[in-house]
Design a protein around this motif. Sequence first.
Motif, PDB file in Angstrom:
ATOM      1  N   ALA A  41       0.833  -1.211   0.000  1.00 49.03           N
ATOM      2  CA  ALA A  41       0.000   0.000   0.000  1.00 49.03           C
ATOM      3  C   ALA A  41       0.869   1.263   0.000  1.00 49.03           C
ATOM      4  CB  ALA A  41      -0.924  -0.007   1.213  1.00 49.03           C
ATOM      5  N   ASP A  42       2.042   1.177   0.621  1.00 49.09           N
ATOM      6  CA  ASP A  42       2.949   2.328   0.676  1.00 49.09           C
ATOM      7  C   ASP A  42       3.820   2.450  -0.573  1.00 49.09           C
ATOM      8  OD1 ASP A  42       1.980   2.950   3.186  1.00 49.09           O
ATOM      9  OD2 ASP A  42       3.578   1.876   4.248  1.00 49.09           O
ATOM     10  N   SER A  43       3.774   1.429  -1.427  1.00 54.22           N
ATOM     11  CA  SER A  43       4.617   1.439  -2.621  1.00 54.22           C
ATOM     12  C   SER A  43       4.114   2.457  -3.638  1.00 54.22           C
ATOM     13  CB  SER A  43       4.644   0.043  -3.247  1.00 54.22           C
ATOM     14  OG  SER A  43       5.245   0.068  -4.517  1.00 54.22           O
ATOM     15  N   ASP A  44       5.030   2.993  -4.414  1.00 51.80           N
ATOM     16  CA  ASP A  44       4.657   3.929  -5.479  1.00 51.80           C
ATOM     17  C   ASP A  44       4.329   3.213  -6.789  1.00 51.80           C
ATOM     18  OD1 ASP A  44       5.095   6.104  -3.819  1.00 51.80           O
ATOM     19  OD2 ASP A  44       7.226   6.222  -4.353  1.00 51.80           O
ATOM     20  N   VAL A  45       4.503   1.906  -6.801  1.00 55.57           N
ATOM     21  CA  VAL A  45       4.285   1.140  -8.034  1.00 55.57           C
ATOM     22  C   VAL A  45       2.793   0.942  -8.262  1.00 55.57           C
ATOM     23  CG1 VAL A  45       4.668  -1.070  -9.199  1.00 55.57           C
ATOM     24  CG2 VAL A  45       6.487  -0.034  -7.822  1.00 55.57           C
ATOM     25  N   THR A  46       2.338   1.183  -9.490  1.00 51.08           N
ATOM     26  CA  THR A  46       0.938   0.982  -9.867  1.00 51.08           C
ATOM     27  C   THR A  46       0.855  -0.119 -10.919  1.00 51.08           C
ATOM     28  OG1 THR A  46       0.410   3.302  -9.443  1.00 51.08           O
ATOM     29  CG2 THR A  46      -1.119   2.061 -10.831  1.00 51.08           C
ATOM     30  N   MET A  47      -0.003  -1.090 -10.678  1.00 52.33           N
ATOM     31  CA  MET A  47      -0.182  -2.164 -11.650  1.00 52.33           C
ATOM     32  C   MET A  47      -0.977  -1.679 -12.862  1.00 52.33           C
ATOM     33  SD  MET A  47       1.368  -4.884 -10.412  1.00 52.33           S
ATOM     34  CE  MET A  47       2.611  -3.690  -9.854  1.00 52.33           C
ATOM     35  N   ALA A  48      -0.722  -2.266 -14.010  1.00 53.22           N
ATOM     36  CA  ALA A  48      -1.429  -1.903 -15.242  1.00 53.22           C
ATOM     37  C   ALA A  48      -2.891  -2.316 -15.172  1.00 53.22           C
ATOM     38  CB  ALA A  48      -0.766  -2.573 -16.442  1.00 53.22           C
ATOM     39  N   ASP A  49      -3.736  -1.569 -15.860  1.00 49.79           N
ATOM     40  CA  ASP A  49      -5.161  -1.905 -15.985  1.00 49.79           C
ATOM     41  C   ASP A  49      -5.522  -1.869 -17.470  1.00 49.79           C
ATOM     42  OD1 ASP A  49      -7.847  -2.304 -15.870  1.00 49.79           O
ATOM     43  OD2 ASP A  49      -8.319  -0.477 -14.752  1.00 49.79           O
ATOM     44  N   PRO A  50      -5.543  -3.035 -18.126  1.00 44.61           N
ATOM     45  CA  PRO A  50      -5.783  -3.061 -19.567  1.00 44.61           C
ATOM     46  C   PRO A  50      -7.246  -2.966 -19.965  1.00 44.61           C
ATOM     47  CG  PRO A  50      -5.375  -5.266 -18.780  1.00 44.61           C
ATOM     48  CD  PRO A  50      -5.225  -4.363 -17.595  1.00 44.61           C
ATOM     49  N   GLU A  91       0.206  -8.041 -14.593  1.00 44.76           N
ATOM     50  CA  GLU A  91       0.043  -7.086 -13.502  1.00 44.76           C
ATOM     51  C   GLU A  91      -1.418  -6.978 -13.074  1.00 44.76           C
ATOM     52  OE1 GLU A  91       1.825  -3.334 -14.364  1.00 44.76           O
ATOM     53  OE2 GLU A  91       3.851  -4.152 -14.605  1.00 44.76           O
ATOM     54  N   ALA A  92      -2.323  -6.943 -14.045  1.00 41.47           N
ATOM     55  CA  ALA A  92      -3.748  -6.848 -13.714  1.00 41.47           C
ATOM     56  C   ALA A  92      -4.220  -8.057 -12.911  1.00 41.47           C
ATOM     57  CB  ALA A  92      -4.567  -6.710 -14.991  1.00 41.47           C
ATOM     58  N   ALA A  93      -3.667  -9.225 -13.227  1.00 34.20           N
ATOM     59  CA  ALA A  93      -4.063 -10.449 -12.521  1.00 34.20           C
ATOM     60  C   ALA A  93      -3.523 -10.488 -11.097  1.00 34.20           C
ATOM     61  CB  ALA A  93      -3.566 -11.671 -13.288  1.00 34.20           C
ATOM     62  N   ASN A  94      -2.523  -9.660 -10.806  1.00 36.03           N
ATOM     63  CA  ASN A  94      -1.872  -9.719  -9.497  1.00 36.03           C
ATOM     64  C   ASN A  94      -1.934  -8.416  -8.712  1.00 36.03           C
ATOM     65  OD1 ASN A  94      -0.490 -12.495  -9.292  1.00 36.03           O
ATOM     66  ND2 ASN A  94       0.007 -11.815 -11.370  1.00 36.03           N
ATOM     67  N   GLU A  95      -2.780  -7.503  -9.125  1.00 35.37           N
ATOM     68  CA  GLU A  95      -2.914  -6.255  -8.371  1.00 35.37           C
ATOM     69  C   GLU A  95      -3.476  -6.542  -6.989  1.00 35.37           C
ATOM     70  OE1 GLU A  95      -4.668  -1.712  -8.783  1.00 35.37           O
ATOM     71  OE2 GLU A  95      -5.103  -3.195 -10.336  1.00 35.37           O
ATOM     72  N   ASP A 154       5.783 -13.535  -0.358  1.00 36.27           N
ATOM     73  CA  ASP A 154       6.715 -12.446  -0.072  1.00 36.27           C
ATOM     74  C   ASP A 154       7.610 -12.158  -1.279  1.00 36.27           C
ATOM     75  OD1 ASP A 154       7.728 -10.756   2.333  1.00 36.27           O
ATOM     76  OD2 ASP A 154       9.559 -11.563   1.437  1.00 36.27           O
ATOM     77  N   ALA A 155       8.161 -13.204  -1.871  1.00 32.23           N
ATOM     78  CA  ALA A 155       9.065 -13.013  -3.013  1.00 32.23           C
ATOM     79  C   ALA A 155       8.329 -12.449  -4.220  1.00 32.23           C
ATOM     80  CB  ALA A 155       9.743 -14.334  -3.367  1.00 32.23           C
ATOM     81  N   LYS A 156       7.177 -12.993  -4.527  1.00 33.13           N
ATOM     82  CA  LYS A 156       6.431 -12.570  -5.719  1.00 33.13           C
ATOM     83  C   LYS A 156       5.989 -11.121  -5.622  1.00 33.13           C
ATOM     84  CE  LYS A 156       2.081 -13.557  -8.157  1.00 33.13           C
ATOM     85  NZ  LYS A 156       0.956 -14.525  -8.284  1.00 33.13           N
ATOM     86  N   TYR A 157       5.385 -10.747  -4.515  1.00 32.54           N
ATOM     87  CA  TYR A 157       4.771  -9.423  -4.433  1.00 32.54           C
ATOM     88  C   TYR A 157       5.775  -8.325  -4.114  1.00 32.54           C
ATOM     89  CZ  TYR A 157       0.308 -11.438  -5.378  1.00 32.54           C
ATOM     90  OH  TYR A 157      -0.746 -12.084  -6.029  1.00 32.54           O
ATOM     91  N   ARG A 158       6.858  -8.652  -3.420  1.00 31.76           N
ATOM     92  CA  ARG A 158       7.895  -7.636  -3.229  1.00 31.76           C
ATOM     93  C   ARG A 158       8.592  -7.344  -4.553  1.00 31.76           C
ATOM     94  NH1 ARG A 158       8.083  -5.937   1.713  1.00 31.76           N
ATOM     95  NH2 ARG A 158       7.468  -7.277   3.460  1.00 31.76           N
ATOM     96  N   ASP A 159       8.700  -8.347  -5.397  1.00 28.60           N
ATOM     97  CA  ASP A 159       9.264  -8.109  -6.731  1.00 28.60           C
ATOM     98  C   ASP A 159       8.317  -7.270  -7.580  1.00 28.60           C
ATOM     99  OD1 ASP A 159      11.206  -8.782  -8.977  1.00 28.60           O
ATOM    100  OD2 ASP A 159       9.331  -9.595  -9.773  1.00 28.60           O
ATOM    101  N   LEU A 160       7.022  -7.619  -7.555  1.00 22.78           N
ATOM    102  CA  LEU A 160       6.045  -6.871  -8.362  1.00 22.78           C
ATOM    103  C   LEU A 160       5.947  -5.416  -7.940  1.00 22.78           C
ATOM    104  CD1 LEU A 160       2.993  -9.282  -8.860  1.00 22.78           C
ATOM    105  CD2 LEU A 160       4.020  -7.855 -10.631  1.00 22.78           C
ATOM    106  N   TYR A 161       5.946  -5.178  -6.636  1.00 23.45           N
ATOM    107  CA  TYR A 161       5.715  -3.831  -6.106  1.00 23.45           C
ATOM    108  C   TYR A 161       6.992  -3.136  -5.663  1.00 23.45           C
ATOM    109  CZ  TYR A 161       0.660  -4.157  -6.352  1.00 23.45           C
ATOM    110  OH  TYR A 161      -0.646  -4.242  -6.799  1.00 23.45           O
TER     111      TYR A 161
END
Length: 499
Positions: free
Chosen positions: A191-200, A334-338, A490-497
């Motif tokens: 929630a604190d991350s600045d990364v935004t997942m794509a929305d196609p 990204e949309a599947a994992n937001e 932990d590994a998957k979502y820290r990498d994504l975000y």
Amino acid sequence: MAQASGSSATYEQFLDHVKQLHYVGDAGGVLQWDQQVMMPEGGTPARAKQSSALSTLHHELLTDDDLADWLDELEEADLDPEQEAVVREVRRDHERATRVPADLVERISEATSNALPVWEEAKAEDDFSKYEETLEEMVQLRREYAEAIDPDRDPYEVLFEEYEPYLGIDTAEQVLTRLREELVPLIDDIADSDVTMADPFEGTYDDDSQRAVVEAALDTLGYDWDHGRLDTAPHPFSTGTQFDARVTTRFEPEDPMGAIGSTVHEFGHATYTLGLPQEEYGTPLGDSRDLSVHESQSRFWENHVGRTRPFWDLFADTANDHLGTDATPREFYEAANEVYDDNLIRVEADELTYHMHIVLRFEIERDLIRGDLDVAEVPQVWNDKMEEYLGVRPETDAEGCLQDIHWTNGSLGYFPTYSLGSVLAAQLNHHLRADIGNVDEQVRSGEFGEIHDWLTENVHSHGARYETDDLVREATGESFTADYFLDYADAKYRDLYDC
């Protein structure tokens, strides 16, 4: 299956009876599927009586005196391990059922059938008060049921064992506590991350387009249409046998990813069912190993296949063709994992916050059954817990405590198996990948045969021969553990975000 000579005749009589018991139960399942998918609205009064009659017959077969005599005789017989497993499973069900009066079984079945249209109307009209009396009746009936089985034990524990008889309520509580404690900091960091997942996705998508894309997903994954079908239902589910395993989904105009995810999820359930040994149909060796394992199969396909980048490398063009989108595999991934920290709906929840939805339901249904919470308090408590655990508060009953069908079905004690299944899915995924070695490339190439074969050999083919933890050890070489899920998340979502 080899027969011990001294017990051969008894075992054959016993097995014939067990098969009839299963066939009646499966017939009831078809009626339930029909009521949720195809039955006209006016059919409820007759369907309630039909379902009640089958439930009563099933109960009579399960509590039959002859079955009791055969079980006693076979307890001392020289049986092979598979026969011992059949006797163990039937004995457990028989002993529980003999403690429950037939009239209570009939009342529960009829109340369940009558509850469905009440829940549907209350949800459609966003009015918990229209459902309150029905839920009160269901809670009371399930309390009576638990008390009949064992009046000296925690009634919620007794009900939980209806769905997961072997892992134990202590394991469930420990896992849920650990998920809450270890996932919440990760969710907060996201929630604190600045990364935004794509929305196609833009605008709305009609049912025909969404149906086409989910049918294509089922084709891609290898769904056996000769032994299944796809329909829609208010709450997606899968049901059936190794000869006929059906899936349902639902379509939200603005969320085709939700339809894809729920369909792949139900595909996982159906694939497990279709992978059960056909020659053992009608016996516990042809049954699934309860709901934690069943959920592990749906979560494996939904999360460890359908939410992966290799899957979207494979499926992006197909999704674009059917939906009219123009997204890259990375954007779909990204949309599947937001992660949505403000999502109100469990079946639309992401892979992480989903478990907070389960914790909430587990705590409420446990307190209802134990008498620590009144039914009238459910909406308020639900909303308070949503705000505490997820930082969002439902504005309506429909998006709050009326969203799930489980309590309407009388399935109190069911919810913990969702998180237990997700945990087991990650454990199976780790060992499958270690054994196969090139899973990502196989997924990217649309080659799912080796994955199906591994799951069938290590999970499906055993039916209910093993108790849950024994089955986990057979498949993975170790006991049930939440370690793999927490490490994976932990590994998957820290990498994504990037957090």
